[in-house]
Each structure stands twice: as structure tokens, then as C-alpha cells.
Scaffold this active site. Sequence first.
Site, PDB file in Angstrom:
ATOM      1  CG  HIS A  10      11.325   4.163   2.274  1.00 52.79           C
ATOM      2  ND1 HIS A  10      10.226   3.338   2.240  1.00 52.79           N
ATOM      3  CD2 HIS A  10      11.836   4.163   1.013  1.00 52.79           C
ATOM      4  CE1 HIS A  10      10.061   2.864   1.016  1.00 52.79           C
ATOM      5  NE2 HIS A  10      11.044   3.354   0.251  1.00 52.79           N
TER       6      HIS A  10
ATOM      7  CD  GLU B 178       8.412   5.380   7.321  1.00 54.76           C
ATOM      8  OE1 GLU B 178       7.178   5.316   7.205  1.00 54.76           O
ATOM      9  OE2 GLU B 178       9.177   5.578   6.344  1.00 54.76           O
TER      10      GLU B 178
ATOM     11  CB  CYS C 128       6.617   0.643   2.828  1.00 56.61           C
ATOM     12  SG  CYS C 128       8.399   0.602   3.162  1.00 56.61           S
TER      13      CYS C 128
ATOM     14  CB  CYS D  67       9.365   1.546   6.863  1.00 52.38           C
ATOM     15  SG  CYS D  67      10.268   2.529   5.636  1.00 52.38           S
TER      16      CYS D  67
END
Length: 157
Positions: free
Chosen positions: A54, A56, A84, A87
Site C-alpha cells: 500500500h 502508506e 486502511c 496502514c
Amino acid sequence: MYSMNAMELAVARARETMNRDLGGPFGAAVIDAKGNVIAVESNLVLGSHDPTAHAEINAIRQACRILGTHDLNGCTLYASSYPCPMCLGAVMWANIKTVYYGCRPEDAAAIGFRDDFMYDFIREGCGDTSVLLLEEQSRESCLQLFEEYSQKEKPLY
């Protein structure tokens, strides 16, 4: 001033990799306390075949490599979307205390991203085995490992 630039950088990186079919519309930037851009990354889940890639996470990893630390205290994260659960955990483990985000969870849900089931699973006590079975096993041997670590007076993080 740098905040808008940081978000624009995150969005531009996300657009670039999204259009190359490497990941979704997610970008993130880590900025230090002085306003310097440390890392700008995007979601690379599709290109890397890594569900943890992801934006992040990638930005945190890159910032940690650049700064030579696992502690990003004093840094700020800018993300094109609300993080999410994975993250959010990474942000907290990195000691980042401020996150600015663009899209809301419902915006991601509207285009098919499914973070809501994770939030529900956590909120409801992690007991829904149709989502995930969490079962304790071999606790004694694992406790021995923890005790060894504690006795060595290794750093906690």
C-alpha cells in the site's frame, strides 16, 4: 504551503502507477518536521503481487530507509485516501502522529475497495471466523522466546 505540495505529489505518484496498472489510486508522502519531503510512494499491489504494498506502507518503508531509523516521530503522512487498518497500524508503529488524507472510506467503498469488513471485524472483537480464524497455539514455547528477548535487554519499539 508544503502540505498542498505533499498531497499533490502523492496524487501524482498514484496517478502515474495507477495508469501503468501497478496499483490503485493511492499515494502517500512522508514529510519531516521542517517540511522536507522525505518519501513519496504509491500503491504497488498489482505490479508487485504484494497485498501489503500500500502507498502508506511503501512511503513509511522508504522514509525509514532514507532516514536510517524505524521511528518517524515528528514526521507527517499525507495520503490520497483514509488509511486502511493495516496502514493505520503501520503509521502508529512508525510513531507518526499526524495524517492528512484526501478521500474518505466511503469514497473508496464507492469504487469497490472493501476496507469496511476489516473495521467491522476489529470493532466486533475479531471473532468472525468467516473472515479470519485467530487461534492461540504453542504459547509456552513462544513465551520462552519472549523471555529470552527480555533477558537480553534488547530495545523495545
